[in-house]
Structures are given as structure tokens and as C-alpha cells.
Design a protein around this motif. Structure first.
Motif, PDB file in Angstrom:
ATOM      1  N   VAL A 291     -10.420  10.264  20.216  1.00  0.00           N
ATOM      2  CA  VAL A 291      -9.406  11.306  20.281  1.00  0.00           C
ATOM      3  C   VAL A 291     -10.042  12.589  20.825  1.00  0.00           C
ATOM      4  N   ASN A 292      -9.241  13.633  20.802  1.00  0.00           N
ATOM      5  CA  ASN A 292      -9.679  14.980  21.250  1.00  0.00           C
ATOM      6  C   ASN A 292     -10.189  14.999  22.692  1.00  0.00           C
TER       7      ASN A 292
ATOM      8  N   GLY B 194     -12.310  33.713  11.648  1.00  0.00           N
ATOM      9  CA  GLY B 194     -11.993  33.626  13.069  1.00  0.00           C
ATOM     10  C   GLY B 194     -13.004  32.871  13.911  1.00  0.00           C
ATOM     11  N   ALA B 195     -13.975  32.243  13.278  1.00  0.00           N
ATOM     12  CA  ALA B 195     -15.006  31.509  14.025  1.00  0.00           C
ATOM     13  C   ALA B 195     -14.433  30.223  14.628  1.00  0.00           C
ATOM     14  N   VAL B 196     -14.877  29.918  15.854  1.00  0.00           N
ATOM     15  CA  VAL B 196     -14.525  28.664  16.528  1.00  0.00           C
ATOM     16  C   VAL B 196     -15.813  28.126  17.150  1.00  0.00           C
TER      17      VAL B 196
ATOM     18  N   LEU C 162     -11.311  22.363  20.991  1.00  0.00           N
ATOM     19  CA  LEU C 162     -10.602  21.423  21.856  1.00  0.00           C
ATOM     20  C   LEU C 162      -9.106  21.408  21.586  1.00  0.00           C
ATOM     21  N   ASN C 163      -8.711  21.798  20.383  1.00  0.00           N
ATOM     22  CA  ASN C 163      -7.310  21.769  19.973  1.00  0.00           C
ATOM     23  C   ASN C 163      -7.046  23.033  19.145  1.00  0.00           C
ATOM     24  N   ALA C 164      -6.630  24.084  19.812  1.00  0.00           N
ATOM     25  CA  ALA C 164      -6.552  25.403  19.179  1.00  0.00           C
ATOM     26  C   ALA C 164      -5.653  25.429  17.955  1.00  0.00           C
ATOM     27  N   GLY C 165      -4.556  24.690  17.974  1.00  0.00           N
ATOM     28  CA  GLY C 165      -3.633  24.691  16.843  1.00  0.00           C
ATOM     29  C   GLY C 165      -3.970  23.685  15.771  1.00  0.00           C
TER      30      GLY C 165
ATOM     31  N   LYS D 226      -3.249  24.897  11.610  1.00  0.00           N
ATOM     32  CA  LYS D 226      -3.785  26.262  11.573  1.00  0.00           C
ATOM     33  C   LYS D 226      -2.701  27.267  11.195  1.00  0.00           C
ATOM     34  N   SER D 227      -2.959  28.029  10.139  1.00  0.00           N
ATOM     35  CA  SER D 227      -2.055  29.088   9.699  1.00  0.00           C
ATOM     36  C   SER D 227      -2.833  30.013   8.769  1.00  0.00           C
TER      37      SER D 227
END
Length: 347
Positions: free
Chosen positions: A55-56, A250-252, A260-263, A268-269
Motif C-alpha cells: 500500500v501507500n 505538527g511533525a511529519v 505519503l498520505n496527508a489525511g 487526522k483531526s
């Protein structure tokens, strides 16, 4: 490594299951093979894959690659017998696999044969349906789930058709046992009822999302598990990585799922980060690593056979394996339940 029964199969599986959905994208073959070696050394005897992996993202050109990588290790080492292997038949709507064809007696033989070929094995220990043809409330669909448009007669006819096809695969020796994924209590009961009435393969497991952040399984499905010995195989027990704490503030991290998948597939909330903070505080208060605490908690639930975790790197795998040594005190479990009441279903 603790061992647990797998449904009514008579098999014993390790409480941790090696998930392989990154094998072939984020995790190259040599690293995937190193993970298999290390997991076996730690006592893990159960691995989970799927025809649609990696995936991803899921892409038509990479479908089946994770199974191929596992099969290459089996062929290279000759140690297929050391693993209990689970894989999955993709359901309706995934265009990258058979143009989104539904699960049926037509697709089951070809998907089983494809997985056997890629895995380089004669038999699949646990063959699972990835999601129901009729749809599912999983994958964050629970907020607006409406089953009122379902056609019961059509669903039952499909189940009878699929169970007959599965029985033929069992008779051929291609698969040993049958499991579900992303299923409901009603759906699982129907599979069980029809199998018993017609002498078809019985559902042994359900693979649904389950973690400190997603506890949908705790009521009706937990009762079903207790009474029918249909055990849960939790996927995403680390909340898709949120429970590691790596996304706080806020780290990515580069190469992470969020990169790879922002949401994060709808996970994510702001509420998620608040809930994660609560569990990180509990881990700190009790002197535990948060990854190991979350994994051990999911693996030790009374209705669970084995918690499926994935690791992009060998270092992440090594870290996660430490969950096997974690002790969960009554005080810790009470603190976790308090946090759950304060932060129920944050996604």
C-alpha cells in the motif's frame, strides 16, 4: 513470546503478527527478508499479507508484490513451515485488482491460485475476505453508515456461493481455514450460521481496525468473539502510527505514512492529537514506551488472537518487538479506560 489460539483451528499463533503491507514500497525486499528473520528469532510465527499489498499507494503494477517478496524468502530459506501465513482476497471496488470485481465463486479460485503462486507455497493457512461486497462501516465510514439499502437475499446468496467455493479450495488442500476482515457482527453471524447449516468452512477470525484510538470492536463484536471463538486480529494497533507520538506538534517525518498520505485515510483531526497526548502521558507516568504499551494492550485483549503490526524499517521492528515483554498492571488499564472515556473514537 506469548502464544494464543487462532479461533477453533487448533493452531497457536504468537501474540504479535508481522504485517507486510509495506513490503515492496516503503520496505525493499532485502529489508523485508531481514524483518522476517528477526521476527522469527523473537518468536513471531504468524504473518499477514494480502493480494493488494503493498500500500501507500496501492497500484496495479505493484499488486501482489508483498506476497512475492514473502515467497522469495520461503524459496531461498526453505523455511515455509516455520510460519502460519494469512492472506486476503480483495473485495469489490478496488480497480487495481481485477478491475474491482466482487468476491464470488468465480474470483475465489483465481485469487487463491495467484496467492499460492506468488507465495511459493502449497497451502494458505488463513484465507480472508478483505472487506464485504455489501460495504463496511470500517475505514471511517461509521459516522454516516446506513445499511438500510442492503439486499438481504442478495447478501445471503453471495455468502452461500462463496462458502461453497471456499469448501472446494479446502478440499483441494489450497487453504486450511477461513477468516473475515472489516466485517460487522450481523455479517459474521450470517457466515457462521450458513457454514453450520451447510457444513461449509467456519469463520475463525475477524481482522478489523482496533487500537487505543479505535475501539469499535469492544461491544457486539467482542461478545460474538467470546461466545463463538471467532478471534480478532487487530490491524493498525498503533493507530496508523499516531500512537508512536511521531506526528505530535505538527511533525511529519520523511518517509512516514503521513508524508505519503496527508489525511491518513481520514484519521487526522485535532481530536486525534489530543487523544494521543493523553496516552503518551499515561505511558510516561507508568514508565513505559508508548509503542510497546499500545501494542501490548491490543494484543492482550481477551478476544484477540494476535495483533498485526507493520514496520517500515528493521529498527522499528526491533522497537515494536519489545511489547512482548511489557506488563500491563490493573492501574495502567484503569488509566487507559479513563483516557478512552475522555477521548472516545477520535477519528
Amino acid at each position: 513470546m506469548r502464544m494464543r489460539p487462532l479461533g477453533r483451528t487448533g493452531l497457536e499463533v504468537s501474540e504479535l503478527c508481522l504485517g507486510t503491507m509495506t513490503f515492496g514500497t516503503q520496505t525493499p525486499p532485502e529489508d523485508a527478508h531481514a524483518q522476517m528473520e528477526r521476527a522469527r528469532k523473537a518468536g513471531v510465527n504468524f504473518l499477514d499479507t494480502a493480494e493488494m499489498y503493498p500500500v501507500n499507494p496501492v497500484r496495479a503494477e505493484t499488486v501482489g508484490r508483498s506476497e512475492e517478496i514473502i515467497g522469495d524468502w520461503f524459496a531461498k530459506t526453505g523455511r515455509r513451515g516455520e510460519w502460519i501465513v494469512a492472506t486476503k482476497h480483495s473485495g469489490e471496488g478496488l480497480k487495481a485488482v481485477r478491475d474491482g470485481a466482487p468476491i464470488s465463486s468465480k474470483t475465489i479460485p483465481e485469487t487463491v491460485e495467484g496467492s499460492l503462486r506468488r507465495l511459493r507455497t502449497d497451502v494458505i493457512d488463513l484465507y480472508q475476505f478483505h472487506w464485504p461486497n455489501r460495504g463496511s462501516y470500517m475505514f471511517r465510514q461509521n459516522w454516516r453508515y446506513d445499511p438500510s439499502g442492503q439486499d438481504r437475499a442478495e447478501t445471503i446468496a453471495h455468502m452461500e456461493d462463496a462458502l461453497e467455493a471456499l469448501e472446494r479450495q479446502v478440499e483441494k488442500g489450497n487453504i486450511r481455514f477461513f477468516g473475515l476482515s472489516n466485517e460487522s457482527a450481523w455479517g459474521t453471524c450470517q457466515w457462521l450460521r450458513l457454514a453450520e447449516e451447510r457444513g461449509r468452512p467456519r469463520v475463525q477470525t475477524i481482522q478489523n481496525e482496533y487500537s487505543l484510538l479505535c475501539r469499535l470492536y469492544d461491544t457486539d463484536l467482542a461478545e460474538l468473539s467470546a461466545n463463538e471463538d471467532v478471534h480478532l486480529l487487530p490491524f493498525s494497533p498503533l493507530g496508523a502510527g499516531f500512537l508512536t507520538g511521531k506526528y505530535q506538534g505538527g511533525a511529519v517525518p520523511e518517509g512516514s505514512r503521513m508524508s505519503l498520505n496527508a489525511g491518513m485515510g481520514g484519521r487526522k483531526s485535532p481530536r486525534v492529537f489530543e487523544a494521543v497526548a493523553a496516552y503518551l502521558e499515561i505511558a510516561s507516568r507508568f514508565g513505559l514506551d508508548p509503542v510497546q504499551m499500545a501494542l501490548a494492550w491490543a494484543a492482550r485483549r481477551p478476544f484477540v488472537a494476535s495483533a498485526i503490526f507493520g514496520a517500515t524499517t528493521l529498527a522499528q521492528l526491533e522497537h515494536a518487538l519489545g511489547a512482548a515483554e511489557v506488563t500491563l498492571s490493573d492501574e495502567l488499564l484503569e488509566a487507559i479506560d479513563e483516557a478512552h472515556r475522555d477521548h472516545p473514537m477520535p477519528y
